[in-house]
Structure formats: C-alpha cells, structure tokens
Design a protein around this motif. Structure first.
Motif, PDB file in Angstrom:
ATOM      1  N   ASN A 102       0.814  -1.219   0.000  1.00 25.29           N
ATOM      2  CA  ASN A 102       0.000   0.000   0.000  1.00 25.29           C
ATOM      3  C   ASN A 102       0.849   1.272   0.000  1.00 25.29           C
ATOM      4  O   ASN A 102       0.309   2.372  -0.133  1.00 25.29           O
ATOM      5  CB  ASN A 102      -0.911   0.007   1.235  1.00 25.29           C
ATOM      6  CG  ASN A 102      -1.942  -1.108   1.198  1.00 25.29           C
ATOM      7  OD1 ASN A 102      -2.542  -1.359   0.169  1.00 25.29           O
ATOM      8  ND2 ASN A 102      -2.132  -1.777   2.326  1.00 25.29           N
ATOM      9  N   ALA A 103       2.157   1.119   0.169  1.00 19.62           N
ATOM     10  CA  ALA A 103       3.045   2.283   0.185  1.00 19.62           C
ATOM     11  C   ALA A 103       3.483   2.623  -1.230  1.00 19.62           C
ATOM     12  O   ALA A 103       3.894   1.753  -1.998  1.00 19.62           O
ATOM     13  CB  ALA A 103       4.266   2.012   1.062  1.00 19.62           C
ATOM     14  N   ARG A 104       3.398   3.900  -1.561  1.00 19.28           N
ATOM     15  CA  ARG A 104       3.749   4.342  -2.910  1.00 19.28           C
ATOM     16  C   ARG A 104       5.263   4.308  -3.133  1.00 19.28           C
ATOM     17  O   ARG A 104       6.042   4.686  -2.273  1.00 19.28           O
ATOM     18  CB  ARG A 104       3.226   5.757  -3.140  1.00 19.28           C
ATOM     19  CG  ARG A 104       3.573   6.364  -4.483  1.00 19.28           C
ATOM     20  CD  ARG A 104       2.787   7.634  -4.726  1.00 19.28           C
ATOM     21  NE  ARG A 104       3.029   8.660  -3.729  1.00 19.28           N
ATOM     22  CZ  ARG A 104       4.046   9.520  -3.783  1.00 19.28           C
ATOM     23  NH1 ARG A 104       4.924   9.446  -4.775  1.00 19.28           N
ATOM     24  NH2 ARG A 104       4.204  10.446  -2.855  1.00 19.28           N
ATOM     25  N   GLY A 105       5.663   3.831  -4.309  1.00 17.39           N
ATOM     26  CA  GLY A 105       7.054   3.910  -4.727  1.00 17.39           C
ATOM     27  C   GLY A 105       7.977   2.888  -4.097  1.00 17.39           C
ATOM     28  O   GLY A 105       9.187   3.111  -4.046  1.00 17.39           O
ATOM     29  N   VAL A 106       7.443   1.769  -3.604  1.00 17.49           N
ATOM     30  CA  VAL A 106       8.302   0.762  -3.001  1.00 17.49           C
ATOM     31  C   VAL A 106       7.999  -0.612  -3.590  1.00 17.49           C
ATOM     32  O   VAL A 106       6.888  -0.888  -4.045  1.00 17.49           O
ATOM     33  CB  VAL A 106       8.118   0.697  -1.463  1.00 17.49           C
ATOM     34  CG1 VAL A 106       8.436   2.040  -0.829  1.00 17.49           C
ATOM     35  CG2 VAL A 106       6.708   0.265  -1.098  1.00 17.49           C
ATOM     36  N   ASP A 107       9.010  -1.468  -3.591  1.00 16.99           N
ATOM     37  CA  ASP A 107       8.881  -2.852  -4.019  1.00 16.99           C
ATOM     38  C   ASP A 107       8.824  -3.697  -2.751  1.00 16.99           C
ATOM     39  O   ASP A 107       9.861  -3.953  -2.117  1.00 16.99           O
ATOM     40  CB  ASP A 107      10.081  -3.243  -4.893  1.00 16.99           C
ATOM     41  CG  ASP A 107       9.977  -4.663  -5.440  1.00 16.99           C
ATOM     42  OD1 ASP A 107       9.332  -5.515  -4.802  1.00 16.99           O
ATOM     43  OD2 ASP A 107      10.552  -4.922  -6.521  1.00 16.99           O
ATOM     44  N   ALA A 108       7.625  -4.116  -2.367  1.00 20.02           N
ATOM     45  CA  ALA A 108       7.432  -4.788  -1.089  1.00 20.02           C
ATOM     46  C   ALA A 108       8.278  -6.048  -0.974  1.00 20.02           C
ATOM     47  O   ALA A 108       8.903  -6.307   0.062  1.00 20.02           O
ATOM     48  CB  ALA A 108       5.954  -5.115  -0.890  1.00 20.02           C
ATOM     49  N   ASP A 109       8.304  -6.864  -2.020  1.00 19.96           N
ATOM     50  CA  ASP A 109       9.064  -8.113  -1.957  1.00 19.96           C
ATOM     51  C   ASP A 109      10.558  -7.849  -1.839  1.00 19.96           C
ATOM     52  O   ASP A 109      11.273  -8.542  -1.092  1.00 19.96           O
ATOM     53  CB  ASP A 109       8.780  -8.960  -3.202  1.00 19.96           C
ATOM     54  CG  ASP A 109       7.346  -9.484  -3.230  1.00 19.96           C
ATOM     55  OD1 ASP A 109       6.790  -9.732  -2.133  1.00 19.96           O
ATOM     56  OD2 ASP A 109       6.784  -9.623  -4.327  1.00 19.96           O
ATOM     57  N   ALA A 110      11.045  -6.844  -2.566  1.00 23.29           N
ATOM     58  CA  ALA A 110      12.463  -6.498  -2.486  1.00 23.29           C
ATOM     59  C   ALA A 110      12.828  -6.029  -1.082  1.00 23.29           C
ATOM     60  O   ALA A 110      13.917  -6.339  -0.578  1.00 23.29           O
ATOM     61  CB  ALA A 110      12.800  -5.425  -3.517  1.00 23.29           C
ATOM     62  N   ILE A 111      11.932  -5.291  -0.450  1.00 22.91           N
ATOM     63  CA  ILE A 111      12.188  -4.797   0.904  1.00 22.91           C
ATOM     64  C   ILE A 111      12.289  -5.955   1.891  1.00 22.91           C
ATOM     65  O   ILE A 111      13.198  -6.008   2.722  1.00 22.91           O
ATOM     66  CB  ILE A 111      11.087  -3.810   1.325  1.00 22.91           C
ATOM     67  CG1 ILE A 111      11.311  -2.472   0.624  1.00 22.91           C
ATOM     68  CG2 ILE A 111      11.065  -3.615   2.839  1.00 22.91           C
ATOM     69  CD1 ILE A 111      10.206  -1.479   0.808  1.00 22.91           C
ATOM     70  N   VAL A 112      11.374  -6.917   1.799  1.00 22.00           N
ATOM     71  CA  VAL A 112      11.413  -8.063   2.707  1.00 22.00           C
ATOM     72  C   VAL A 112      12.699  -8.854   2.528  1.00 22.00           C
ATOM     73  O   VAL A 112      13.306  -9.318   3.502  1.00 22.00           O
ATOM     74  CB  VAL A 112      10.178  -8.959   2.498  1.00 22.00           C
ATOM     75  CG1 VAL A 112      10.293 -10.241   3.321  1.00 22.00           C
ATOM     76  CG2 VAL A 112       8.908  -8.218   2.891  1.00 22.00           C
ATOM     77  N   ARG A 113      13.161  -8.991   1.294  1.00 17.44           N
ATOM     78  CA  ARG A 113      14.409  -9.719   1.043  1.00 17.44           C
ATOM     79  C   ARG A 113      15.611  -9.011   1.665  1.00 17.44           C
ATOM     80  O   ARG A 113      16.608  -9.643   1.991  1.00 17.44           O
ATOM     81  CB  ARG A 113      14.624  -9.884  -0.461  1.00 17.44           C
ATOM     82  CG  ARG A 113      13.679 -10.864  -1.124  1.00 17.44           C
ATOM     83  CD  ARG A 113      14.159 -11.261  -2.512  1.00 17.44           C
ATOM     84  NE  ARG A 113      14.227 -10.119  -3.412  1.00 17.44           N
ATOM     85  CZ  ARG A 113      13.220  -9.730  -4.203  1.00 17.44           C
ATOM     86  NH1 ARG A 113      12.067 -10.393  -4.170  1.00 17.44           N
ATOM     87  NH2 ARG A 113      13.357  -8.701  -5.012  1.00 17.44           N
ATOM     88  N   LEU A 114      15.522  -7.697   1.828  1.00 18.47           N
ATOM     89  CA  LEU A 114      16.648  -6.916   2.331  1.00 18.47           C
ATOM     90  C   LEU A 114      16.674  -6.752   3.847  1.00 18.47           C
ATOM     91  O   LEU A 114      17.634  -6.209   4.388  1.00 18.47           O
ATOM     92  CB  LEU A 114      16.637  -5.517   1.699  1.00 18.47           C
ATOM     93  CG  LEU A 114      17.219  -5.350   0.310  1.00 18.47           C
ATOM     94  CD1 LEU A 114      17.022  -3.921  -0.165  1.00 18.47           C
ATOM     95  CD2 LEU A 114      18.711  -5.681   0.305  1.00 18.47           C
ATOM     96  N   LEU A 115      15.641  -7.188   4.533  1.00 19.67           N
ATOM     97  CA  LEU A 115      15.493  -6.868   5.953  1.00 19.67           C
ATOM     98  C   LEU A 115      16.721  -7.223   6.792  1.00 19.67           C
ATOM     99  O   LEU A 115      17.077  -6.482   7.715  1.00 19.67           O
ATOM    100  CB  LEU A 115      14.259  -7.563   6.524  1.00 19.67           C
ATOM    101  CG  LEU A 115      12.896  -7.056   6.044  1.00 19.67           C
ATOM    102  CD1 LEU A 115      11.778  -7.831   6.721  1.00 19.67           C
ATOM    103  CD2 LEU A 115      12.744  -5.572   6.309  1.00 19.67           C
ATOM    104  N   ASP A 116      17.351  -8.354   6.485  1.00 16.99           N
ATOM    105  CA  ASP A 116      18.495  -8.801   7.283  1.00 16.99           C
ATOM    106  C   ASP A 116      19.821  -8.612   6.563  1.00 16.99           C
ATOM    107  O   ASP A 116      20.841  -9.166   6.996  1.00 16.99           O
ATOM    108  CB  ASP A 116      18.318 -10.274   7.671  1.00 16.99           C
ATOM    109  CG  ASP A 116      17.130 -10.479   8.603  1.00 16.99           C
ATOM    110  OD1 ASP A 116      17.081  -9.796   9.643  1.00 16.99           O
ATOM    111  OD2 ASP A 116      16.251 -11.300   8.276  1.00 16.99           O
ATOM    112  N   SER A 117      19.824  -7.827   5.510  1.00 17.64           N
ATOM    113  CA  SER A 117      21.069  -7.589   4.777  1.00 17.64           C
ATOM    114  C   SER A 117      22.026  -6.757   5.620  1.00 17.64           C
ATOM    115  O   SER A 117      21.602  -6.006   6.513  1.00 17.64           O
ATOM    116  CB  SER A 117      20.773  -6.860   3.465  1.00 17.64           C
ATOM    117  OG  SER A 117      20.335  -5.537   3.728  1.00 17.64           O
TER     118      SER A 117
END
Length: 264
Positions: free
Chosen positions: A108-123
């Motif tokens: 629901n957030a504009r301008g973000v890739d939700a799946d990419a964000i979840v993959r990066l959480l522990d980077s």
C-alpha cells in the motif's frame, strides 16, 4: 510544516527501534489487550483508530527495518512506508513482525517494491543503517528533550520519544522532544531562518488535497486549516471535505474510524 515550508526544509527520518522481540513487551507487563487499550489514548490526537487485540504481542524491529530498507532502495520512499505502517499498526491486526505478513501491508506504500524490501530486511546494509538509527535515537541524554521529560529509558541509554524533531542550521541544533504543538516547531524554524517563505492557510481543503497526493485524514485537514493559535475544528473540516466529495473533487476512503481524503 511540509505545507508551510515545502522543499525549503530537508527531512531525515530516524527509526527508534523500540523492541527486537515481543518478550521485551511481555517483560514490561504488556498484553495484547493492554496494547489495544493503550491505542485508545491516541484518540486525543484525532488520528484513525480501530483498536482490537492482536493474537499476541509483537516487536517493532521488522517494521523499522522495512522503513530503513525502503530508504536505501528508493530515498524518500521511507516516509510513505512509515505512514503505511502507522495506519496498519493502528487500524488493523496485521502482525508486522512476520515477514510473510509484510508484503501485503507494504504494497500500500507508494514507490516501493514490497518483496524487495522483505528480502533486504536482514542484509548487512540494512542492519548497519538500522543500528545507526537506533544509536542516534538513544543519544538524548542531557538534551532539551530530557529536560522537558520527553525522553524514555527502556533499554539502557536515554532515548528520544516519538515524534521528536531536531532542527539544525549552520551548526545550530535545536531539539523539540516528544509530541509538541505545531506552533513550537514553527517557532524554532522561524528563529533558525527568518528569511524562509511561509505558505499561508488556504480558504478550503482543496489545495491541501492537491498538495498531499497521498491523502490526508480529517484531523490533518483540520490542523492545516488552523489560523494563528486557533483550535482545530474537525467538524468544520469534515463538512468542507464532504462538500468537495459531493462536488466530485475529492474522494473518501474509510480507514479505521475515520477516512483518507484525496483529490479526485
């Protein structure tokens, strides 16, 4: 402040990262019921609420990491991410510490890739930036915020409470800790740079909805229509918004016990 000063102000969002595990809340005596009851205290601010007990307690770290990941992926999108998570926290029972639940909320957030964000959480990149945020948020000892009783000490160092604003210009640093009246922030800005241009209050909500394309809550519109040190008139704001919706120039999307108003 965004309406009044626009891009004359540069903003940086720092996440506090209150808890890494739900057990921290349990250790402080929280329960899902007490947490939901606590949300009702926010009604004094007029923001949308739908207080319901969640199945269990949960920590804030994953959601905070999501905001940081958005900042790294697309600078500026962290503000949209944060606002989306605020609404999810206060108006849904989504479990925001479960990675499987985050994509639907984050979409629901504009301008973000939700799946990419979840993959990066522990980077490593997100972890480093997140820990830097947490350390900065825990540097409030000896500050004006502590003097005013606007800090907390729940996990060691004295930390800022939300929403603390720190204003800096030419080596001058002024702290408005915790929740303050808008006039307090405005006074700080005016003294830091009296040469700024300041946008006035519009006659109707329509210019506000045109400016804030992500939409505004009823209370936010009421706050933006206040003149001087007046008191927000939520009823008058809602009536004006309903007139715009009736005329086809605004839309109303229910959220919790209120709505998000957008330009049609």
């Amino acid at each position: 402040l965004e309406w009044r000063y626009g891009d004359q102000l540069d903003w940086r969002l720092v996440m506090i990262g209150l808890t890494e595990s739900a057990g921290q809340y349990a250790g402080r005596g929280y329960t899902p019921l007490k947490s939901a009851q606590g949300h009702t205290s926010f009604r004094r601010f007029g923001m949308p609420l739908s207080p319901r007990p969640r199945p269990r307690l949960y920590a804030t770290a994953r959601a905070c990491r999501a905001v940081v990941a958005a900042r790294l992926l697309e600078p500026g999108s962290d503000w949209h991410m944060f606002r989306t998570l605020q609404f999810a926290w206060l108006t849904t029972v989504a479990m925001l510490d479960e990675d499987s639940a985050l994509p639907e909320v984050l979409s629901n957030a504009r301008g973000v890739d939700a799946d990419a964000i979840v993959r990066l959480l522990d980077s490593p990149e997100v972890t480093e930036a997140y820990e830097r945020d947490r350390a900065e948020a825990r540097s409030a000892e000896g500050s004006a915020a502590e003097l005013q009783g606007k800090t907390a000490q729940t996990d060691g160092p004295v930390r800022f409470t939300a929403p603390s604003l720190v204003f800096e210009r030419d080596g001058v640093r002024l702290v408005a800790g915790g929740f303050q009246p808008v006039q307090a922030y405005d006074l700080v800005i005016a003294n830091l740079d009296p040469s700024l241009e300041r946008r006035g209050v519009p006659e109707s909500p329509e210019p506000l909805l045109d400016f804030f394309r992500d939409g505004l809550t009823t209370q936010e519109v009421a706050e933006l229509l206040v003149r001087g040190n007046g008191v927000p008139d939520r009823i008058a704001a809602e009536r004006a918004l309903l007139e715009l919706a009736w005329a086809g120039t605004a839309t109303r999307t229910p959220v919790g016990d209120d709505a998000i108003w957008r330009h049609a």
